[in-house]
Structure formats: structure tokens, C-alpha cells
Design an enzyme around this catalytic site. Structure first.
Site, PDB file in Angstrom:
ATOM      1  CG  ASP A   1      -1.912  -1.077   1.295  1.00  0.00           C
ATOM      2  OD1 ASP A   1      -2.829  -1.058   0.471  1.00  0.00           O
ATOM      3  OD2 ASP A   1      -1.799  -1.969   2.161  1.00  0.00           O
TER       4      ASP A   1
ATOM      5  NE  ARG B   1      -6.112   5.406   2.905  1.00  0.00           N
ATOM      6  CZ  ARG B   1      -6.706   4.246   3.189  1.00  0.00           C
ATOM      7  NH1 ARG B   1      -7.525   4.148   4.228  1.00  0.00           N
ATOM      8  NH2 ARG B   1      -6.500   3.185   2.420  1.00  0.00           N
TER       9      ARG B   1
ATOM     10  CE  LYS C   1      -5.869   1.656  -1.180  1.00  0.00           C
ATOM     11  NZ  LYS C   1      -4.789   0.940  -0.480  1.00  0.00           N
TER      12      LYS C   1
ATOM     13  CG  HIS D   1      -9.008  -0.571   9.253  1.00  0.00           C
ATOM     14  ND1 HIS D   1      -9.279   0.514   8.452  1.00  0.00           N
ATOM     15  CD2 HIS D   1      -7.967  -1.213   8.667  1.00  0.00           C
ATOM     16  CE1 HIS D   1      -8.435   0.535   7.426  1.00  0.00           C
ATOM     17  NE2 HIS D   1      -7.636  -0.503   7.542  1.00  0.00           N
TER      18      HIS D   1
ATOM     19  CG  ASP E   1      -9.675  -3.303   2.408  1.00  0.00           C
ATOM     20  OD1 ASP E   1      -8.466  -3.542   2.568  1.00  0.00           O
ATOM     21  OD2 ASP E   1     -10.202  -2.221   2.727  1.00  0.00           O
TER      22      ASP E   1
END
Length: 601
Positions: free
Chosen positions: A138, A207, A238, A251, A324
Site C-alpha cells: 500500500d 487518502r 479502492k 477496520h 480488502d
């Protein structure tokens, strides 16, 4: 889909044979059986693979250790074997992913050595076939950067959005891709294609390129070209179908996106459609519920209506769909880890990223194929996509890298100069009410305080180089009353104060972040000119009443901080424009500073 067909690539077997003959890889009798054309290689390879080998190609796992063959005890509870090479061979892995916390990324020579070692493991296991690994990372740049200096650093997606230059976006991706490939990494899980329409988004934020779908789409398209055409690594858009409008981090929890289908088409879809139009190699799924697209309650990662009906069939995407990370809570709440793996493949995923229960998931997928729950045809189609991509990206022909060539690619003077120039075009001057900027720094005494040991020091160093005498008093993300008092004391007698913030708005996560707001106010109450530098989200200003001078860098990457030092001292005129709306603190529908706002050029 503009990705070149494998039928247009020739002599793959000859290239592999040449690599083996050169001694880069151990030669085996299986290599001689590879047909002459790439299509033939893929078809023949699938035909000769065992069920276990085909299933293994669907898994991309993290492995612990800085080299391939040294045992690392952290692998044992996950995989039952100790060395990264043994993990690759036990499961016939399709790919691996690198992180700093797995000790995979320390410096370019180490990374190249690990990559070569893992490729050797993949190509020397007892098997009728020799399939190299997809090696991924990443390296989004900005706040998600796995490989630091000497690799070239860029300030990240939202900073590029502020710069508005698709040429700069493509250049950043090209340089990043070239350097990754030199280290043996052939896949970058970037660009982020989410449209950050929710300023309270805790997981995407900077991001994302923008809250504007069109700007985000233009930047995504440019970066796909930069990574794949210029950098020769696979890109991965993504997180499909879009993670930009959530205040929940997948997460640790299970987000729900409440957009209508029409809103999805207008807000979330454009960057993914742009990526598909440019031939994106991979699209990564999101662990979130999107009822307008699938009202079953399943996360998109496990949704056939989203992955197969929408992405594969309606949008016509023909590349690899990868999940993911499957160790994230957003996908683990409804089903066990083994069942999640099977359901993701049934939904339309081709590869499974970071399953936390490898033995169980691997066995479950094999069992699902044997029982007919996953058909042989479906399995083979997934494996074909994986192998075709490895051919197209040149991984089959050239799996190894030359460590001696690293210095001529990674962190070169030209790359670093380009990164500086790009970064200089991203800083946004949001507010300058008292015309403090540009600051005549020569001979001035300046306090640099706020977030970040490295950040404050780099900023102080930049101002020192511009002729200022600087004092550093770092207070972190959660300054205490004592730290605030210390900073105020340090400000006495100074000509100016520069205070850095980092997500000062995010008091929903922890009230300790409110300390940053108290710090800024206390410094402003001294009457000394205060320059606030938001080193991540530009939204901080809405939570800092009384701020007269405010700069947004969108990143605490050293290049972004060096750029803002040049802006403060007048060496660079700020030219960035806000790539998002900044709403007021109390009403997300009231805009404080609009998209496109920016003083300077």
C-alpha cells in the site's frame, strides 16, 4: 477495458527460459514444458495445476520476516511454518503483501532481497508448474506510505487534488511505480478512488483526491496511467463501491452507506468508471453495506449484486477483483473467517487479501470446489485472470530484480527534485487575514510547536534555512495543559509562532484531540502572530476560531512540510486550491470555505 490482450504478448516462454539460463532462478524440468505463447502458457499452466495450487493463487497474504528463508516465530500461529518461503510454498500463494510491521520493508536492498527470495521460493517448490508471485504494497503516498526514504516521497492524493494537475498526479504514480518495481514489488494498492464527501470520514480523508467526483475521476485516471503504463506495476482502485461517505472505520466496525442509486452514480461511481476506462488491473472491495446496491445486509466484499452484477456485468470490468484485508472487523462480524473466504469468491472476488485464518480458509475454499459450491469453471476463470495479469505485467518473464540497479532508480536526484516541485504546487493558503504571509523570516525568532516530532523539526529546519532563528516545542496530537503552558512560555519574545495540527477536528475519536484546539487558542491569546499549519485534514480550521493565518498541506510527508516552510518564508507562492468543501463545525451543510478556494496564485 483498454488493458492489452495477452494474445498481443509473445515469447513469454523464451523470456522465462532466458532468465533460467542466466542463473537468476533455479532451472527445473517443468520450465521446458511451457508453450511458446502467453495464452498457451496460461492455459497449459492451469491444466497442469493441482486443485490446491489453483486455490493458492487466490490468496494474497502477509508474511513475517525481512528475508525469505530465516524463520520468524510470528508466522507459526498463522501458518504453522516459520519462514516466509515456507508460507509461500505451503499454500502455493498467488501473492504476498509487504508492511513495516511485518519487517518486510526496511530499505531498498532488503526489500529487493526479500522479493527475490520469495520469488525463488515460488518457483522452486515441488510442482509441475512454475508461477511467480504477485508482490504488493500500500504505497498510496501521503498518510499511507509503507516505504519511506530513500524511496521518493510524495504528499499524497488530496495534496495532488489541491494542485489540480493530472500531469503531476501521473508523474507521482510513475515515479512511485518505477521505484517499487526496482525493489521487486509489482502491485501497488493505489490509487484510492473514494470521493471524500464526508468531512468526518475517519478512514479515508486525505487518502482521497477530492470531494468532487469529477476531479477525483481525473486524478484516478491519470494515476492508473502513471502506475501501469509508466511505472509498470499493477494499480488497484479502492474501495469499491465507494468508502467516501462514512463516519465509521471499517477496520474496527461495519459502515453503512446511505446513498441512493442515483447518488452512487453521481458521487461514488465516476472515479471507478474512469479507472476501468484506463484499463485498471485490479479493483479492491470495501467492507461496508450499501443498501441501495444490495439490501441483504452483506458487506460489498461478500455481495454478488455489487461485485458480479454491478462491477463485473454492468460496468464491464474484466480485471481482477481483490478483497480488502479480510482481517478487518467490517467483514468479520457476520460470518466466520473460513466462510467469509468462500462467500467472497462466490460474490465475485478473484483474490482474497490477508485472511486471518489461513488453514481454515484455504481448506474451506478447496472443500467448496470439491462440493460444487464453487464450480471448477468459476475457479479456473479466477485463476486465469491472475495468471494473465502476471504475464501482462512481465512478472512471468522477469520475476527477479537486480539489487545492483537500485541506486539508479530509487530516490534518484531527478526523482527527488520532481517530488519537491510537485509538492510546492500543492500547499493551500486558506486564510491570511492579517497579511502575515509571506513572512520575512531573515533574522526573526520563530517558535515551531504542535504535532509531530519529525514534522515540527523539518518545518523548523526549513525556516532556519530561510534565515530564521527557530525554537521547537513539540506537543503531539493530545497536548496536556502542562504542554500547552510550556508552548505559551516558549512563545514569549518570539516574532511569530507556527503551530502544526493533525486532525484537530477529530474529537469524536478522543476528547484528547481537543487539546490541539486549546493549544491554538492559548497561542493566539498571546497576541503574537500565529500561523496554523494543518498537516493532514484541511477541516481543522472550522474547529479553531480566531485563526487568522491558516495553511493546509494535506500531508505530514517531509516533502509537504518542506514545501510549507518555503510558502511561509515567501520562497514559494501558494497555488493549491481546496479540493474539498470545508463546512462549519456545527452544520455540515453550511460551507465555511468552498471547493476551489485558495489565496495566492
Amino acid at each position: 477495458m483498454s488493458r492489452p490482450s495477452v494474445t498481443r504478448r509473445t515469447a513469454i516462454a523464451g523470456a522465462v527460459a532466458a532468465t533460467l539460463a542466466a542463473g537468476a532462478l533455479p532451472a527445473t524440468s517443468a520450465g521446458a514444458a511451457v508453450p511458446a505463447g502467453p495464452n498457451g502458457w496460461v492455459t497449459s499452466t492451469i491444466a497442469r495445476m493441482t486443485l490446491e495450487e489453483r486455490v493458492g493463487q487466490l490468496f494474497v497474504q502477509n508474511v513475517y520476516g525481512s528475508d525469505a528463508t530465516t524463520p520468524d516465530a510470528r508466522n507459526l500461529p498463522l501458518y504453522g511454518v516459520a519462514s516466509p518461503a515456507e508460507v509461500v510454498q505451503k499454500y502455493h500463494l498467488g501473492g504476498v503483501i509487504y508492511f513495516a510491521w511485518t519487517d518486510s520493508v526496511q530499505n531498498p536492498p532488503q526489500i529487493a532481497g526479500l522479493s527475490n527470495g520469495l520469488q525463488t521460493a515460488a518457483l522452486t517448490q515441488t510442482s509441475k508448474v512454475k508461477v511467480p508471485l504477485g508482490i504488493s504494497v500500500d504505497q498510496e503516498q501521503g498518510v499511507v506510505t509503507r516505504i519511506g526514504p530513500p524511496a521518493t516521497q510524495f504528499p499524497g492524493s488530496m495534496a495532488l487534488g489541491a494542485g489540480r494537475s493530472t500531469e503531476d498526479a501521473r508523474t507521482a504514480a510513475a515515479i512511485t511505480g518505477q521505484e517499487l518495481r526496482a525493489m521487486g514489488i509489482n502491485t501497488d494498492f493505489a490509487p484510492v478512488s473514494d470521493v471524500n464527501v464526508n468531512p468526518l470520514n475517519p478512514v479515508i480523508g486525505t487518502r482521497s483526491f477530492s470531494s468532487n467526483p469529477q476531479l477525483a475521476a481525473e486524478m484516478v485516471a491519470a494515476q492508473v496511467q502513471g502506475y501501469q503504463e509508466d511505472g509498470k506495476v499493477s494499480a488497484s482502485a479502492k474501495h469499491f463501491p465507494g468508502h467516501g461517505d462514512t463516519a465509521t472505520d471499517s477496520h474496527v466496525a461495519f459502515p453503512i452507506i446511505t446513498h441512493t442509486r442515483e447518488e452512487w452514480e453521481r458521487l461514488d461511481a465516476p472515479p471507478f468508471k474512469a479507472a476501468i476506462a484506463k484499463g485498471i488491473d485490479m479493483i479492491m472491495t470495501a467492507h461496508l453495506s450499501f443498501p441501495a446496491l444490495d439490501d441483504s445486509g452483506n458487506p460489498a466484499t461478500l455481495s454478488k449484486p455489487i461485485l458480479t452484477d454491478l462491477l463485473r456485468n454492468e460496468l464491464g470490468y474484466k480485471g481482477i477483483i481483490i478483497t480488502d484485508a479480510l482481517n478487518m472487523q467490517g467483514v468479520r462480524d457476520l460470518y466466520g473467517d473460513a466462510e467469509v473466504a468462500v462467500r467472497a469468491l462466490e460474490a465475485g472476488a478473484d483474490q482474497l487479501l490477508m485472511t486471518p485464518a489461513m488453514d481454515e480458509a484455504y481448506a474451506a475454499v478447496i472443500g467448496a470446489v470439491k462440493s460444487g459450491r464453487i464450480s471448477q469453471a468459476s475457479l479456473n476463470a479466477k485463476v486465469r485472470r491472475v495468471l494473465e495479469l502476471k504475464v501482462e505485467r512481465g512478472i512471468v518473464a522477469n520475476p527477479m530484480v537486480d539489487p545492483a540497479a537500485l541506486d539508479s532508480v530509487v530516490g534518484t536526484a531527478d526523482h527527488l527534485a520532481t517530488a519537491d516541485a510537485v509538492s510546492n504546487r500543492t500547499t493551500t493558503l486558506v486564510k491570511n487575514d492579517d497579511s502575515v504571509l509571506p513572512l520575512a523570516t531573515s533574522g526573526k525568532n520563530i517558535l515551531v510547536t504542535g504535532y509531530g516530532v519529525t514534522t515540527t523539526q523539518i518545518l523548523a529546519d526549513g525556516l532556519t534555512q530561510a534565515g530564521a532563528a527557530t525554537t521547537v516545542n513539540q506537543t503531539g496530537t493530545s497536548p496536556t495543559d502542562a504542554q500547552i503552558a510550556s508552548a505559551v512560555a516558549s512563545a514569549q519574545g518570539k516574532d511569530a509562532v507556527v503551530v502544526t495540527t493533525m486532525k484537530a477536528w477529530d474529537t469524536a475519536v478522543t476528547d484528547k484531540r481537543a487539546g490541539q484546539q486549546k493549544l491554538v487558542k492559548a497561542l493566539q491569546d498571546t497576541g503574537i502572530p500565529v500561523i496554523v499549519v494543518a498537516t493532514r485534514d484541511p477541516y481543522d480550521i472550522a474547529y479553531l476560531p480566531g485563526t487568522a493565518t491558516y495553511l493546509a498541506t494535506y500531508s505530514y510527508s517531509p516533502v509537504a512540510i518542506q514545501a510549507v516552510a518555503k510558502v511561509i518564508s515567501g520562497q514559494v507562492t501558494p497555488s493549491g486550491k481546496l479540493p474539498v468543501d470545508i463546512p462549519t463545525k456545527d452544520d455540515p451543510n453550511t460551507v465555511l470555505y468552498p471547493f476551489g478556494h485558495g489565496l495566492g496564485n
